[in-house]
Design an enzyme around this catalytic site. Structure first.
Site, PDB file in Angstrom:
ATOM      1  CE1 TYR A 193     -15.259  -0.104  26.241  1.00 43.04           C
ATOM      2  CE2 TYR A 193     -15.668  -2.393  25.841  1.00 43.04           C
ATOM      3  CZ  TYR A 193     -14.445  -1.458  26.180  1.00 43.04           C
ATOM      4  OH  TYR A 193     -13.188  -1.473  26.360  1.00 43.04           O
TER       5      TYR A 193
ATOM      6  CG  ASP B 196      -7.124  10.413  36.427  1.00 42.82           C
ATOM      7  OD1 ASP B 196      -7.928  10.236  37.611  1.00 42.82           O
ATOM      8  OD2 ASP B 196      -7.231  11.324  35.861  1.00 42.82           O
TER       9      ASP B 196
ATOM     10  CG  ASP C 288     -11.918  -3.821  28.392  1.00 39.98           C
ATOM     11  OD1 ASP C 288     -11.309  -4.841  28.960  1.00 39.98           O
ATOM     12  OD2 ASP C 288     -12.177  -3.828  27.151  1.00 39.98           O
TER      13      ASP C 288
END
Ligand code: NAD
Length: 499
Positions: free
Chosen positions: A148, A228, A252
């Site tokens: 980001y 994951d 996020d």
């Protein structure tokens, strides 16, 4: 000018007190795009009815600024007001496609130093259907770094890149904050999630800092999971998690997954915390598919408003709003994004939902646990000074654009640069293709060419410039370089896949 926001007092609800508080807290408000103005109007109505002691200045951020040709999405005047008030209640904002506009959300978080994004997500069964009645998780997301940072380049015809930047200080700040959160907010366990089995340097640093700081908090249970499988477990057994700290992008995704698992993405609030400023918002976006229909769920922003009040030291008013909201949920009043469960539930629009909360101000939930906001703020921990390390330049990766085969490219490079410094490796998309490369891998026009291993001499910046000049004068187009350093004898660069 800092003006009291002109909120219209509707006849459909009553204020809890007619006494004006002695001190008003200056805060900024930006409605945002899509459903933003609707959910913001609902949240402001609730704040007004609860007599929240706020002195509100409305800022024209995002689309309203872009329409005036302000490419950053925020004018210098708005910056001045925001830097003065240091608290913003924000609706969701979209970023215009094309034109190189940056996300204002990211700009605000980074410019204001909002390093931690705190997203509590819990289930409210049986009033809001969820397969996980026991879930009560807080996701604390690093908010300024990672992919980001938004540093992207197109380097060749085929290849674009986005830099994933991670700093020790950035990791330490958010991880210390997360441990303090667990310790001071009656939580028990902190789980760190990264992908450091693949990204050994960037995610590896986040994990390493987590392990180091965990030793200072022996009273807090801590563990690490790969993102994951961690996300998969969080989606299927969220009740097993308590507080999660994770780098920006993972946080996020994870917080949206968990909000949806809890019942609806429209319900979760989000607090962006810095040492000087704070921004409160819902976790959802602008929801363009339902904008202007008066059906959006304003809960995320109403709860974010309560969090803002708690941040301002107005815990009592925060509880007044939060508990009225819980009672509303308990009474079966809900917006269209929530599936109906209890017999007497009633689906209402955005505005009516706000009215229902207002009508319950002063009430507490009967079955759900009433919310209590701790009165003491979480201390923002100081970051420890960096330890000195010995840094040694040992080579350079030169990225070149070429349509040659790996062998032909290697020959061309060696002809241009000579035997010293030696060309040790060529990779394409991270996979070693020379020497002894994988013939099956798809090769683009973007090659990482590693020069490393200097006999009897120290590599200098001059030697790198010399390599580049030789490449250039032989018609080889380099698109970027990365210096290779050892830190205290440990390589600060990755190997090629298959190397
Ligand atoms: P979104 O959250 O806007 O919508 C996802 C889905 O959830 C949609 O079906 C939507 O109708 C539903 N939804 C979202 N909020 C809801 C609410 N309050 N009540 C009922 N339903 C709700 O996500 P998206 O579609 O990926 O993003 C749309 C835009 O929002 C994009 O431009 C994105 O960049 C922006 N965005 C902004 C923020 C922010 O300002 N903090 C956060 C996320 C996305």
């Amino acid at each position: 000018m800092n003006a009291i926001h002109p909120i219209q007092q509707s006849a459909s609800y009553t204020s809890t007190s007619d006494v004006q508080p002695a001190r008003l807290h200056p805060v900024c408000v930006a409605s945002g795009d899509g459903i933003g103005p609707e959910v913001m109007a609902a949240a402001l109505k609730v704040l007004d009815a609860a007599r929240a002691p706020l002195d509100i200045t409305e800022l024209p951020l995002g689309t309203r600024a872009w329409q005036q040709g302000i490419t950053s999405g925020i004018s210098p005047v708005s910056w001045k007001t925001l830097n003065r008030d240091r608290v913003l209640l924000k609706g969701p904002m979209s970023t215009p496609q094309g034109g190189g506009m940056k996300s204002l959300n990211v700009t605000l978080r980074k410019s204001l130093g909002l390093f931690a994004n705190v997203r509590p997500v819990r289930a409210y069964t049986p009033y809001i259907p969820s397969h996980h009645p026991g879930m009560d998780v807080v996701i604390i997301r690093e908010n300024e770094e990672d992919l980001y940072a938004g540093i992207e380049h197109r380097q060749t015809e085929d290849v674009v890149q986005c830099l994933k930047l991670v700093s020790r200080q950035g990791c330490e700040r958010v991880i210390r904050y997360a441990f303090e959160y667990v310790r001071t907010r009656g939580r028990r366990r902190l789980t760190c999630m990264t992908k450091d089995n693949i990204m050994k340097l960037t995610d590896g640093l986040f994990h390493e800092v987590f392990d180091c700081i965990a030793e200072e908090y022996p009273d807090v249970e801590s563990d690490h999971q790969i993102i994951d499988i961690g996300t998969a477990r969080a989606a299927t057994s969220p009740e097993e998690f308590d507080v999660i700290v994770t780098p920006n992008l993972y946080g996020d995704v994870l917080s949206d997954v968990m909000a949806e698992v809890s019942g609806s993405v429209g319900m979760a609030p989000s607090a962006n915390i810095g040492s000087e400023a704070a921004v409160f918002e819902a976790i959802h976006g602008t929801a363009p598919d339902i904008a202007g229909k008066d059906i959006a769920n304003p809960s995320g922003l109403i709860l974010a408003s309560a969090k803002m009040l708690a941040h301002l030291g107005e815990g009592e008013t925060a509880e007044l709003i939060h508990n009225a909201w819980l009672r509303t949920i308990e009474d079966g009043v809900h917006t269209a994004d929530i599936r109906q469960t209890i017999a007497h539930s009633r689906c209402v629009g955005t505005d009516e939902f706000a009215g229902a909360v207002i009508g319950r101000l002063g009430e507490t939930p009967r079955r759900l646990e009433p919310n209590h906001y701790p009165r003491s703020p979480i201390l923002i921990p100081a970051v420890k000074p960096a330890q000195p390390v010995e840094k040694k330049l040992v080579g350079v990766d030169v990225f070149v654009q070429s349509r040659l085969t790996p062998d032909a490219l290697a020959e061309q490079l060696r002809k241009a640069v000579g035997e010293m410094p030696p060309l040790t490796m060529i990779t394409n998309r991270g996979v070693q293709v020379w020497p002894d490369g994988q013939a099956q891998t798809l090769c683009t026009d973007h090659w990482r060419c590693r020069f490393k291993g200097f006999a009897n001499s120290q590599l200098t910046a001059g030697s790198i410039i010399d390599i580049l000049l030789k490449l250039s004068s032989n018609g080889i187009e380099f698109v970027k370089t990365e210096n290779l350093y050892d830190f205290d004898g440990q390589p600060g660069y990755s190997m090629g896949q298959g190397q």
